[in-house]
Design an enzyme around this catalytic site. Structure first.
Site, PDB file in Angstrom:
ATOM      1  N   GLY A  20      30.847  -3.081 -17.308  1.00 53.59           N
ATOM      2  CA  GLY A  20      30.799  -3.249 -18.753  1.00 53.59           C
ATOM      3  C   GLY A  20      30.565  -4.669 -19.216  1.00 53.59           C
ATOM      4  O   GLY A  20      31.020  -5.053 -20.298  1.00 53.59           O
ATOM      5  N   THR A  21      29.808  -5.461 -18.445  1.00 46.11           N
ATOM      6  CA  THR A  21      29.570  -6.845 -18.868  1.00 46.11           C
ATOM      7  C   THR A  21      28.714  -6.906 -20.138  1.00 46.11           C
ATOM      8  O   THR A  21      28.931  -7.771 -20.997  1.00 46.11           O
ATOM      9  CB  THR A  21      28.907  -7.656 -17.751  1.00 46.11           C
ATOM     10  OG1 THR A  21      27.699  -7.003 -17.326  1.00 46.11           O
ATOM     11  CG2 THR A  21      29.849  -7.811 -16.569  1.00 46.11           C
ATOM     12  N   ASN A  22      27.747  -6.011 -20.266  1.00 43.90           N
ATOM     13  CA  ASN A  22      26.954  -5.996 -21.490  1.00 43.90           C
ATOM     14  C   ASN A  22      27.798  -5.550 -22.689  1.00 43.90           C
ATOM     15  O   ASN A  22      27.630  -6.061 -23.800  1.00 43.90           O
ATOM     16  CB  ASN A  22      25.737  -5.088 -21.332  1.00 43.90           C
ATOM     17  CG  ASN A  22      24.547  -5.830 -20.738  1.00 43.90           C
ATOM     18  OD1 ASN A  22      24.064  -6.807 -21.300  1.00 43.90           O
ATOM     19  ND2 ASN A  22      24.092  -5.375 -19.586  1.00 43.90           N
ATOM     20  N   HIS A 117      16.298  -2.836 -19.261  1.00 44.32           N
ATOM     21  CA  HIS A 117      15.721  -2.777 -17.920  1.00 44.32           C
ATOM     22  C   HIS A 117      15.492  -4.197 -17.412  1.00 44.32           C
ATOM     23  O   HIS A 117      14.899  -5.021 -18.124  1.00 44.32           O
ATOM     24  CB  HIS A 117      14.398  -2.009 -17.942  1.00 44.32           C
ATOM     25  CG  HIS A 117      13.836  -1.783 -16.571  1.00 44.32           C
ATOM     26  ND1 HIS A 117      14.353  -0.845 -15.701  1.00 44.32           N
ATOM     27  CD2 HIS A 117      12.824  -2.386 -15.915  1.00 44.32           C
ATOM     28  CE1 HIS A 117      13.677  -0.877 -14.577  1.00 44.32           C
ATOM     29  NE2 HIS A 117      12.745  -1.807 -14.676  1.00 44.32           N
TER      30      HIS A 117
END
Length: 210
Positions: A20-22, A117
């Site tokens: 969950g870094t984004n 992407h």
């Protein structure tokens, strides 16, 4: 758009499968940079994903699925649609979501499912884009944010940012630099969407209003 024009927060649901870094980058940008976004729900495909902890720490509602639920992919995706709609999500943000969405979600949110992407599409499609680009010896790769559709990695491109590949790069250093660019580009796209500046034309190309 004038800087003084009020922008209503864009309501998003986030799909994830891992660390969950984004997600964390979006949470931080909302808090620290005034990103006009409200995360209404986080949906995890795995019960052990650390992204769940990040969401809970930010007081965001979480829906947790597992491999048994995904035994019927369409039924699982209907549960996702129900959760997103119940939470009032306007857009769906895939942030390290490792399952292919079925038309159940894509048709419920047409041109409103964002995917990230780690390459400059249409180059290096698939799950190993950074490795493939590195192995090919390209001098420039990058990041793409696009609308997901029923063709894998082929939806309308919203934004791209190039990342130079240095002679001294290892796969690990290149990955780290690409992930850093991902965070910024996702936030840029979300701000554009919140400002109502993104549209998909009849030509199926994305157009950004000035």
């Amino acid at each position: 758009m004038s800087e003084t024009t009020a922008v209503q927060p864009l309501k998003i649901g986030v799909l994830l499968s891992g660390s969950g870094t984004n997600l964390q980058a979006i949470i931080d940008a909302i808090k620290d940079d005034g990103l006009p976004v409200e995360i209404t729900v986080v949906i995890s495909s795995r019960p052990d994903a650390y992204g769940i902890v990040r969401a809970e720490n930010a007081n965001i509602d979480v829906v947790v699925l597992n491999k048994e639920i995904y035994a019927d992919p369409q039924a699982a995706d209907q549960r996702i649609v129900d959760a997103l709609q119940e939470a009032g999500a306007e857009y769906v943000v895939m942030a390290g979501y490792m399952r292919k969405l079925t038309p159940v979600v894509l048709r419920a949110f047409p041109d409103k499912v964002l995917n990230l992407h780690p390459a400059l599409l249409p180059a290096f499609k698939g799950a190993h884009a950074i490795q493939d680009a590195f192995d090919m010896g390209v001098k420039v790769t990058g990041v793409t944010v696009h609308f997901a559709n029923e063709e894998y990695d082929k939806g309308p491109i919203i934004a791209q940012r190039a990342v130079e590949v240095f002679e001294t790069d290892t796969l690990e250093t290149l990955e780290a630099r690409i992930h850093g660019v991902e965070h910024g580009l996702y936030q840029q796209v979300l701000r554009l969407l919140a400002e109502g500046r993104v549209s998909v034309g009849a030509d199926r190309k994305v157009h950004i209003d000035a």
